[in-house]
Enzyme design. Structure first.
Site, PDB file in Angstrom:
ATOM      1  N   CYS A 147      39.676  39.034  33.861  1.00 35.89           N
ATOM      2  CA  CYS A 147      39.032  37.716  33.881  1.00 35.89           C
ATOM      3  C   CYS A 147      39.407  36.917  32.634  1.00 35.89           C
ATOM      4  O   CYS A 147      38.827  37.120  31.562  1.00 35.89           O
ATOM      5  CB  CYS A 147      37.519  37.890  33.991  1.00 35.89           C
ATOM      6  SG  CYS A 147      36.633  36.313  34.054  1.00 35.89           S
ATOM      7  N   CYS A 183      36.627  34.759  31.226  1.00 38.55           N
ATOM      8  CA  CYS A 183      35.604  35.535  30.518  1.00 38.55           C
ATOM      9  C   CYS A 183      36.102  35.976  29.143  1.00 38.55           C
ATOM     10  O   CYS A 183      35.371  35.919  28.160  1.00 38.55           O
ATOM     11  CB  CYS A 183      35.231  36.799  31.298  1.00 38.55           C
ATOM     12  SG  CYS A 183      34.902  36.529  33.034  1.00 38.55           S
ATOM     13  N   ASP A 184      37.319  36.468  29.077  1.00 41.42           N
ATOM     14  CA  ASP A 184      37.767  37.184  27.885  1.00 41.42           C
ATOM     15  C   ASP A 184      38.876  36.498  27.098  1.00 41.42           C
ATOM     16  O   ASP A 184      39.227  36.968  26.011  1.00 41.42           O
ATOM     17  CB  ASP A 184      38.225  38.603  28.291  1.00 41.42           C
ATOM     18  CG  ASP A 184      37.065  39.414  28.847  1.00 41.42           C
ATOM     19  OD1 ASP A 184      35.925  39.188  28.399  1.00 41.42           O
ATOM     20  OD2 ASP A 184      37.279  40.254  29.739  1.00 41.42           O
TER      21      ASP A 184
HETATM   22  C1  LIG Z   1      35.950  43.193  33.318  1.00 40.37           C
HETATM   23  C2  LIG Z   1      35.118  42.001  33.691  1.00 40.37           C
HETATM   24  C3  LIG Z   1      34.602  41.190  32.703  1.00 40.37           C
HETATM   25  C4  LIG Z   1      33.840  40.085  33.036  1.00 40.37           C
HETATM   26  N1  LIG Z   1      33.325  39.331  32.035  1.00 40.37           N
HETATM   27  C5  LIG Z   1      32.556  38.262  32.337  1.00 40.37           C
HETATM   28  C6  LIG Z   1      31.997  37.459  31.303  1.00 40.37           C
HETATM   29  O1  LIG Z   1      32.216  37.686  30.107  1.00 40.37           O
HETATM   30  N2  LIG Z   1      31.239  36.396  31.682  1.00 40.37           N
HETATM   31  C7  LIG Z   1      30.998  36.081  32.989  1.00 40.37           C
HETATM   32  O2  LIG Z   1      30.289  35.120  33.271  1.00 40.37           O
HETATM   33  N3  LIG Z   1      31.526  36.825  33.988  1.00 40.37           N
HETATM   34  C8  LIG Z   1      32.297  37.899  33.690  1.00 40.37           C
HETATM   35  N4  LIG Z   1      32.842  38.648  34.696  1.00 40.37           N
HETATM   36  C9  LIG Z   1      32.588  38.244  36.081  1.00 40.37           C
HETATM   37  C10 LIG Z   1      31.174  38.686  36.493  1.00 40.37           C
HETATM   38  O3  LIG Z   1      31.039  40.055  36.211  1.00 40.37           O
HETATM   39  C11 LIG Z   1      30.934  38.421  37.975  1.00 40.37           C
HETATM   40  O4  LIG Z   1      31.163  37.064  38.273  1.00 40.37           O
HETATM   41  C12 LIG Z   1      29.487  38.759  38.347  1.00 40.37           C
HETATM   42  O5  LIG Z   1      29.184  40.084  37.988  1.00 40.37           O
HETATM   43  C13 LIG Z   1      29.254  38.583  39.842  1.00 40.37           C
HETATM   44  O6  LIG Z   1      27.946  38.944  40.095  1.00 40.37           O
HETATM   45  P1  LIG Z   1      27.445  39.399  41.536  1.00 40.37           P
HETATM   46  O7  LIG Z   1      25.998  39.660  41.369  1.00 40.37           O
HETATM   47  O8  LIG Z   1      27.872  38.412  42.542  1.00 40.37           O
HETATM   48  O9  LIG Z   1      28.238  40.724  41.902  1.00 40.37           O
HETATM   49  P2  LIG Z   1      28.620  42.048  41.129  1.00 40.37           P
HETATM   50  O10 LIG Z   1      28.382  41.976  39.686  1.00 40.37           O
HETATM   51  O11 LIG Z   1      29.982  42.365  41.627  1.00 40.37           O
HETATM   52  O12 LIG Z   1      27.587  43.122  41.724  1.00 40.37           O
HETATM   53  C14 LIG Z   1      27.678  43.539  43.046  1.00 40.37           C
HETATM   54  C15 LIG Z   1      26.581  44.550  43.287  1.00 40.37           C
HETATM   55  O13 LIG Z   1      26.559  44.861  44.676  1.00 40.37           O
HETATM   56  C16 LIG Z   1      26.398  46.252  44.836  1.00 40.37           C
HETATM   57  N5  LIG Z   1      26.885  46.616  46.178  1.00 40.37           N
HETATM   58  C17 LIG Z   1      28.121  46.454  46.698  1.00 40.37           C
HETATM   59  N6  LIG Z   1      28.147  46.905  47.966  1.00 40.37           N
HETATM   60  C18 LIG Z   1      26.890  47.353  48.248  1.00 40.37           C
HETATM   61  C19 LIG Z   1      26.265  47.931  49.386  1.00 40.37           C
HETATM   62  N7  LIG Z   1      26.913  48.145  50.527  1.00 40.37           N
HETATM   63  N8  LIG Z   1      24.958  48.271  49.286  1.00 40.37           N
HETATM   64  C20 LIG Z   1      24.241  48.049  48.159  1.00 40.37           C
HETATM   65  N9  LIG Z   1      24.784  47.481  47.052  1.00 40.37           N
HETATM   66  C21 LIG Z   1      26.083  47.153  47.107  1.00 40.37           C
HETATM   67  C22 LIG Z   1      27.147  46.862  43.667  1.00 40.37           C
HETATM   68  O14 LIG Z   1      26.702  48.186  43.410  1.00 40.37           O
HETATM   69  C23 LIG Z   1      26.753  45.883  42.565  1.00 40.37           C
HETATM   70  O15 LIG Z   1      25.520  46.254  42.022  1.00 40.37           O
HETATM   71  C24 LIG Z   1      33.599  39.758  34.398  1.00 40.37           C
HETATM   72  C25 LIG Z   1      34.111  40.588  35.404  1.00 40.37           C
HETATM   73  C26 LIG Z   1      34.861  41.694  35.078  1.00 40.37           C
HETATM   74  C27 LIG Z   1      35.406  42.576  36.158  1.00 40.37           C
END
Ligand SMILES: Cc1cc2nc3c(=O)[nH]c(=O)nc-3n(C[C@H](O)[C@H](O)[C@H](O)COP(=O)(O)OP(=O)(O)OC[C@H]3O[C@@H](n4cnc5c(N)ncnc54)[C@H](O)[C@@H]3O)c2cc1C
Length: 320
Positions: free
Chosen positions: A142, A145-146
């Site tokens: 990302c 992000c970084d």
């Molecule tokens: C390395 C890295 C660094 C990042 N750094 C930043 C940053 O500094 N700042 C920033 O704003 N964003 C950052 N991001 C992006 C950010 O992490 C995502 O945009 C954010 O986490 C998305 O949130 P979400 O809740 O949509 O999904 P996610 O965080 O992807 O969470 C998905 C959840 O769904 C669950 N899940 C999936 N399938 C199922 C299922 N069938 N049943 C039950 N649960 C399920 C998973 O276990 C997880 O808990 C980064 C991403 C990465 C990979």
């Protein structure tokens, strides 16, 4: 068909425990919907796989991803959210506003008036052991992000599509030099994006090039060895950051054939809304957002989903 006998019935079930799921839980719990969050196999979501998060409002000194997600969980629990470790394995959604059913861990079904899907997306990686070793220590999926952590430094980015091109130009504004590593002899990005890359002086595009290994030490990444897949010539790029921009996969297999999706599998929600094509089923966060993919935007749509779930239930109760 599911066995109705003794099935637990909920007002609101939230699938996923990233910023979208927990924010939805905070709002749903405060609205007395008594939400249950099923965490999936990555409790806390993608941010638990990163070190510093510097761009989430409210943390002036920054915060680590895992601690931030513990804070969000604690906040959701403070208002009565029931957070359970469990994975949704099947869904049966009612198309006519009836009760929805979700199977957990292939063993138990719960029924719910509303379902909030927050299953996120998974970044695609190259699959190199060194990539995993330095993930969070110079390797990132990302740039938005970084990228900031590499201000004034030299970095490399892998990818050939629109996201890679956009992230390369983003990095070029912060970094001294950006190497763009492209496996084929051309971009996959749109003409406009390619034009932008080509007109950015500090981006050097390496076509027909693949990453062999990410090199580093205790301080993290200090170089990347790449190889030209035509000439077999190797080259070591002196970079401190290595960004992988080869795409994301939304976690939506579960909803195939049930919910509307775009051609890459992202859930489609109604305009200015988190409503899916099924009444009472809402989607928020990265699972329905292939553009921004940030914790704050995921949290924002998580809030929307809970407010919409609450309004949906209120309208249903009043017979509207
Ligand atoms: C390395 C890295 C660094 C990042 N750094 C930043 C940053 O500094 N700042 C920033 O704003 N964003 C950052 N991001 C992006 C950010 O992490 C995502 O945009 C954010 O986490 C998305 O949130 P979400 O809740 O949509 O999904 P996610 O965080 O992807 O969470 C998905 C959840 O769904 C669950 N899940 C999936 N399938 C199922 C299922 N069938 N049943 C039950 N649960 C399920 C998973 O276990 C997880 O808990 C980064 C991403 C990465 C990979």
């Amino acid at each position: 068909m599911t066995n109705q006998a003794e099935m637990e019935h909920l007002q609101c079930v939230i699938i996923g425990s990233g910023p979208a799921g927990y924010t939805a839980a905070i709002y749903a719990a405060r609205a007395d919907l008594k939400p249950v969050v099923y965490t999936g196999i990555v409790p806390g979501g993608q941010l638990t796989q990163t070190t510093e998060v510097d761009n989430f409002p409210g943390y002036p000194q920054g915060i680590t991803g895992p601690i931030m997600m513990e804070d969000l969980k604690a906040q959701a629990e403070r208002f009565g959210t029931d957070v359970r470790f469990g994975y949704a394995t099947k869904v049966e959604f009612s198309k006519d506003g009836g009760t929805h059913k979700v199977e957990i861990d292939g063993t138990k079904w719960v029924s719910a008036e509303t379902v909030i899907i927050a299953t996120g997306a998974t970044a695609k990686w190259l699959g190199l052991p060194s990539e995993e070793k330095y993930n969070g220590f110079g390797v990132s999926a990302c740039a938005v992000c970084d990228g900031f952590f590499f201000k004034g430094q030299d970095v490399a980015i892998v990818g050939a599509g629109d996201t890679a091109a956009e992230e390369a130009t983003y990095l070029a504004k912060l970094c001294r030099k950006v190497y763009m590593v492209v496996r084929k002899d051309e971009f996959k990005a749109s003409k406009a994006m390619v034009h932008r890359v080509q007109n950015t002086a500090n981006i050097e595009v390496l076509f027909n090039t693949e990453t062999e290994e990410i090199l580093g030490g205790e301080q993290g990444v200090n170089a990347v060895r790449v190889v030209n897949n035509q000439t077999k010539e190797t080259r070591v790029l002196d970079v401190t950051g290595f960004f992988v921009a080869i795409g994301h996969k939304p976690n939506t297999e579960l909803f195939q054939g049930v919910l509307d999706m775009d051609e890459t599998g992202y859930l489609v929600t109604k305009s200015d809304s988190t409503a899916t094509n099924i009444p009472g089923v809402f989607a928020c966060g990265d699972v329905q957002d292939h553009i921004y993919r940030q914790a704050i935007t995921a949290a924002g749509t998580g809030c929307m989903a809970a407010l919409e779930a609450e309004r949906y239930l209120a309208a249903k109760e009043s017979g509207e």
